[in-house]
Scaffold this active site. Structure first.
Site, PDB file in Angstrom:
ATOM      1  N   GLY A  10      35.006  48.481  58.439  1.00  0.00           N
ATOM      2  CA  GLY A  10      33.567  48.364  58.140  1.00  0.00           C
ATOM      3  C   GLY A  10      32.738  49.325  58.966  1.00  0.00           C
ATOM      4  O   GLY A  10      33.268  50.174  59.685  1.00  0.00           O
ATOM      5  N   ILE A  12      30.520  48.778  61.653  1.00  0.00           N
ATOM      6  CA  ILE A  12      30.690  48.609  63.105  1.00  0.00           C
ATOM      7  C   ILE A  12      32.156  48.805  63.460  1.00  0.00           C
ATOM      8  O   ILE A  12      32.507  49.482  64.433  1.00  0.00           O
ATOM      9  CB  ILE A  12      30.235  47.200  63.565  1.00  0.00           C
ATOM     10  CG1 ILE A  12      28.877  46.819  63.002  1.00  0.00           C
ATOM     11  CG2 ILE A  12      30.296  47.103  65.083  1.00  0.00           C
ATOM     12  CD1 ILE A  12      27.733  47.646  63.438  1.00  0.00           C
ATOM     13  N   ASP A  58      43.281  38.896  54.827  1.00  0.00           N
ATOM     14  CA  ASP A  58      42.114  38.063  55.124  1.00  0.00           C
ATOM     15  C   ASP A  58      42.384  37.202  56.367  1.00  0.00           C
ATOM     16  O   ASP A  58      43.490  36.656  56.499  1.00  0.00           O
ATOM     17  CB  ASP A  58      41.823  37.157  53.898  1.00  0.00           C
ATOM     18  CG  ASP A  58      40.413  36.608  53.944  1.00  0.00           C
ATOM     19  OD1 ASP A  58      39.623  36.903  53.038  1.00  0.00           O
ATOM     20  OD2 ASP A  58      40.106  35.912  54.928  1.00  0.00           O
ATOM     21  N   SER A 124      25.220  38.092  66.804  1.00  0.00           N
ATOM     22  CA  SER A 124      24.051  38.814  66.286  1.00  0.00           C
ATOM     23  C   SER A 124      22.754  38.275  66.871  1.00  0.00           C
ATOM     24  O   SER A 124      22.664  37.106  67.239  1.00  0.00           O
ATOM     25  CB  SER A 124      24.016  38.636  64.753  1.00  0.00           C
ATOM     26  OG  SER A 124      22.753  38.995  64.248  1.00  0.00           O
ATOM     27  N   ALA A 125      21.764  39.132  66.914  1.00  0.00           N
ATOM     28  CA  ALA A 125      20.436  38.729  67.394  1.00  0.00           C
ATOM     29  C   ALA A 125      19.816  37.673  66.497  1.00  0.00           C
ATOM     30  O   ALA A 125      18.859  37.006  66.872  1.00  0.00           O
ATOM     31  CB  ALA A 125      19.515  39.954  67.438  1.00  0.00           C
ATOM     32  N   TYR A 148      23.465  32.697  57.741  1.00  0.00           N
ATOM     33  CA  TYR A 148      24.209  33.772  58.418  1.00  0.00           C
ATOM     34  C   TYR A 148      24.096  33.595  59.943  1.00  0.00           C
ATOM     35  O   TYR A 148      25.100  33.519  60.650  1.00  0.00           O
ATOM     36  CB  TYR A 148      23.679  35.158  58.015  1.00  0.00           C
ATOM     37  CG  TYR A 148      24.145  36.238  58.954  1.00  0.00           C
ATOM     38  CD1 TYR A 148      23.266  36.803  59.872  1.00  0.00           C
ATOM     39  CD2 TYR A 148      25.462  36.645  58.972  1.00  0.00           C
ATOM     40  CE1 TYR A 148      23.694  37.759  60.770  1.00  0.00           C
ATOM     41  CE2 TYR A 148      25.913  37.602  59.868  1.00  0.00           C
ATOM     42  CZ  TYR A 148      25.010  38.148  60.764  1.00  0.00           C
ATOM     43  OH  TYR A 148      25.455  39.086  61.672  1.00  0.00           O
ATOM     44  N   LYS A 152      26.984  32.411  62.907  1.00  0.00           N
ATOM     45  CA  LYS A 152      27.289  33.133  64.151  1.00  0.00           C
ATOM     46  C   LYS A 152      27.150  32.186  65.352  1.00  0.00           C
ATOM     47  O   LYS A 152      27.995  32.182  66.264  1.00  0.00           O
ATOM     48  CB  LYS A 152      26.358  34.335  64.320  1.00  0.00           C
ATOM     49  CG  LYS A 152      26.627  35.474  63.345  1.00  0.00           C
ATOM     50  CD  LYS A 152      27.985  36.112  63.578  1.00  0.00           C
ATOM     51  CE  LYS A 152      28.185  37.361  62.739  1.00  0.00           C
ATOM     52  NZ  LYS A 152      29.489  37.998  62.971  1.00  0.00           N
ATOM     53  N   PHE A 176      21.866  43.835  68.252  1.00  0.00           N
ATOM     54  CA  PHE A 176      20.515  43.896  67.702  1.00  0.00           C
ATOM     55  C   PHE A 176      20.598  44.705  66.407  1.00  0.00           C
ATOM     56  O   PHE A 176      21.261  44.230  65.459  1.00  0.00           O
ATOM     57  CB  PHE A 176      19.537  44.368  68.792  1.00  0.00           C
ATOM     58  CG  PHE A 176      19.128  43.167  69.623  1.00  0.00           C
ATOM     59  CD1 PHE A 176      20.057  42.557  70.460  1.00  0.00           C
ATOM     60  CD2 PHE A 176      17.879  42.591  69.488  1.00  0.00           C
ATOM     61  CE1 PHE A 176      19.721  41.405  71.178  1.00  0.00           C
ATOM     62  CE2 PHE A 176      17.533  41.444  70.213  1.00  0.00           C
ATOM     63  CZ  PHE A 176      18.454  40.854  71.046  1.00  0.00           C
TER      64      PHE A 176
HETATM   65  C1  WQD Z   1      14.397  46.090  60.020  1.00  0.00           C
HETATM   66  C2  WQD Z   1      12.889  46.266  59.789  1.00  0.00           C
HETATM   67  C3  WQD Z   1      12.027  44.897  58.026  1.00  0.00           C
HETATM   68  C4  WQD Z   1      14.268  46.953  54.827  1.00  0.00           C
HETATM   69  C5  WQD Z   1      19.051  42.291  59.990  1.00  0.00           C
HETATM   70  C6  WQD Z   1      19.796  41.021  60.140  1.00  0.00           C
HETATM   71  C7  WQD Z   1      20.557  41.019  61.442  1.00  0.00           C
HETATM   72  C8  WQD Z   1      21.390  42.266  61.582  1.00  0.00           C
HETATM   73  C9  WQD Z   1      20.551  43.512  61.399  1.00  0.00           C
HETATM   74  C10 WQD Z   1      23.631  41.656  60.991  1.00  0.00           C
HETATM   75  C11 WQD Z   1      12.169  44.948  59.549  1.00  0.00           C
HETATM   76  C12 WQD Z   1      11.920  46.384  57.681  1.00  0.00           C
HETATM   77  C13 WQD Z   1      13.764  46.569  56.070  1.00  0.00           C
HETATM   78  C14 WQD Z   1      13.398  47.528  53.864  1.00  0.00           C
HETATM   79  C15 WQD Z   1      11.576  47.312  55.416  1.00  0.00           C
HETATM   80  N1  WQD Z   1      22.463  42.243  60.659  1.00  0.00           N
HETATM   81  N2  WQD Z   1      12.440  46.748  56.342  1.00  0.00           N
HETATM   82  N3  WQD Z   1      12.070  47.686  54.200  1.00  0.00           N
HETATM   83  O1  WQD Z   1      15.970  42.194  59.522  1.00  0.00           O
HETATM   84  O2  WQD Z   1      15.889  43.194  61.865  1.00  0.00           O
HETATM   85  O3  WQD Z   1      18.058  42.385  60.974  1.00  0.00           O
HETATM   86  O4  WQD Z   1      19.929  43.403  60.109  1.00  0.00           O
HETATM   87  O5  WQD Z   1      23.952  41.227  62.062  1.00  0.00           O
HETATM   88  O6  WQD Z   1      21.377  39.892  61.444  1.00  0.00           O
HETATM   89  O7  WQD Z   1      18.851  39.966  60.192  1.00  0.00           O
HETATM   90  O8  WQD Z   1      17.037  44.445  60.033  1.00  0.00           O
HETATM   91  O9  WQD Z   1      17.075  46.577  58.814  1.00  0.00           O
HETATM   92  O10 WQD Z   1      16.743  44.427  57.491  1.00  0.00           O
HETATM   93  O11 WQD Z   1      14.899  45.295  58.944  1.00  0.00           O
HETATM   94  O12 WQD Z   1      10.361  47.474  55.673  1.00  0.00           O
HETATM   95  O13 WQD Z   1      13.791  47.908  52.723  1.00  0.00           O
HETATM   96  O14 WQD Z   1      12.703  47.052  58.639  1.00  0.00           O
HETATM   97  O15 WQD Z   1      10.861  44.204  57.615  1.00  0.00           O
HETATM   98  O16 WQD Z   1      10.878  45.041  60.139  1.00  0.00           O
HETATM   99  P1  WQD Z   1      16.622  43.007  60.595  1.00  0.00           P
HETATM  100  P2  WQD Z   1      16.492  45.210  58.740  1.00  0.00           P
END
Ligand code: WQD
Length: 335
Positions: A10, A12, A58, A124-125, A148, A152, A176
């Site tokens: 994947g 990461i 798996d 995850s954060a 999700y 975690k 993060f």
């Molecule tokens: C980042 C910023 C959106 C898409 C998620 C998961 C977290 C981790 C990382 C797995 C936010 C904005 C996003 C778009 C936008 N994944 N955005 N338009 O939500 O911080 O975290 O991904 O571990 O668990 O929750 O990341 O990249 O989705 O969003 O404006 O089409 O970009 O609002 O401010 P997020 P993200």
């Protein structure tokens, strides 16, 4: 060490594989290729010049896991395999609990039977998400707001309980926002379907695969009104796993670390960084806030620095440049 890397094909996983191989570890990758391509394994061998064993399977297959741990004489497991799309977890929670939680308990049973006593777990954060905003340290209240994030947190609690009554060591890494790609452009973020996350979506707009970006909200309580996150270069994140493994070699018991930069960037700053990297304007429009989003989510990073000696090196400009290079060289991702 002989390492079993679950989910190693994947986004990461493949970058963590490069860091582990370059640090001299022996690697076996177990992946069901539900969100990655077998071709990544070939690219990893080319990229590092090292050999690695790739197994399609798996983590929920107990006999496969136990046999692999024994036959490969595994010393430690780095466990990344799992589903990670927040929105999908809301619409299909059982699939998330089965893959992520049951998958991990099966993996742990296999480790117990094979006598493997060390694990680094990818958390995850999102375990912090909830009513809070801003900077999170490892002792911040845990209140995930989606299946999700809850999956975690459940796994973290399972590990904590298991370590308490068994001679077993577990380190939990709370990611993060991992973004970017290996500087070669040979591996990177190549999600199947429409990207949920900002950076891969921006990259696909920049390369012409998507029409334009929707910015989810411009009325957040932030300097430019758009969401702020702690983006960490995926190769920095990968090196964080090597640091955690070295800590386990010294005997770690149970501990939790944030992996971030401690520095936040807004959506508009990400767009600007990408326009600089690609040399062209990025079409976007403002849209409504996304349910479950919040204004600011960034890491306090002192603990990883003090205990693991881990510090990030790459800034947003480098993250965007590396993400752009990968997308440009792989317009349809890795297939
Ligand atoms: C980042 C910023 C959106 C898409 C998620 C998961 C977290 C981790 C990382 C797995 C936010 C904005 C996003 C778009 C936008 N994944 N955005 N338009 O939500 O911080 O975290 O991904 O571990 O668990 O929750 O990341 O990249 O989705 O969003 O404006 O089409 O970009 O609002 O401010 P997020 P993200």
């Amino acid at each position: 060490m002989n390492v079993l890397l679950t989910g190693g094909a994947g986004f990461i996983g493949s970058h963590t594989a490069v860091a582990l191989l370059e640090a001299g570890h022996q690697l076996t990758i177990l992946d069901n290729f539900s969100n990655s391509s077998f071709a990544v394994l070939t690219r990893l061998r080319e990229l590092t010049g090292k050999s690695l064993k790739g197994v399609e399977g798996d983590i929920r297959n107990l006999s496969l896991v136990e046999d692999l741990l024994r036959s490969q004489k595994i010393d430690a497991v780095i466990h990344l395999a799992g589903l990670k799309a927040v929105g999908e977890s809301v619409s299909d929670p059982l699939r998330y609990y089965d893959n992520n939680v049951s998958g991990t308990t099966t993996l742990l049973l296999g480790m117990q039977r094979a006598g493997v006593k060390k694990i680094v777990f990818s958390s995850s954060a999102t375990v912090y998400r909830g009513s809070q905003e801003g900077l999170f340290n490892e002792d911040s209240p845990l209140e995930p707001v989606n299946p999700y994030g809850r999956s975690k947190l459940m796994i973290e609690l399972i590990l904590r309980d298991y370590v308490a009554t068994n001679s077993f060591e577990a380190l939990v890494l709370r990611y993060f926002n991992p973004v970017g790609a290996h500087s070669s452009g040979r591996i990177g973020e190549s999600p199947l379907g429409v990207p949920n996350n900002l950076m891969p979506f921006v990259a696909q707009v920049a390369v012409g695969r998507r029409k334009e970006l929707a910015v989810f909200g411009q009325d957040w309580p932030t300097p430019d009104g758009t969401g702020i996150r702690d983006y960490i270069h995926v190769m920095d994140l990968a090196r964080g796993h090597v640091a955690a493994l070295e800590r386990l070699e010294q005997g770690g018991r149970f501990d939790v670390f944030n992996l971030g930069t401690g520095q936040g960037h807004s959506v508009l700053e990400v767009i600007q960084a990408f326009e600089k990297a690609s040399g062209k304007p990025l079409p976007y429009h403002f849209a409504a806030r996304r349910p479950g989003d919040q204004a600011v989510c960034c890491a306090r990073v002192e603990k990883a620095r003090q205990v693991l000696g881990f510090e990030t090196q790459a800034g947003l400009e480098e993250m965007a440049a590396d993400a752009w290079r990968f997308q440009m060289l792989n317009p349809q991702g890795i297939v």
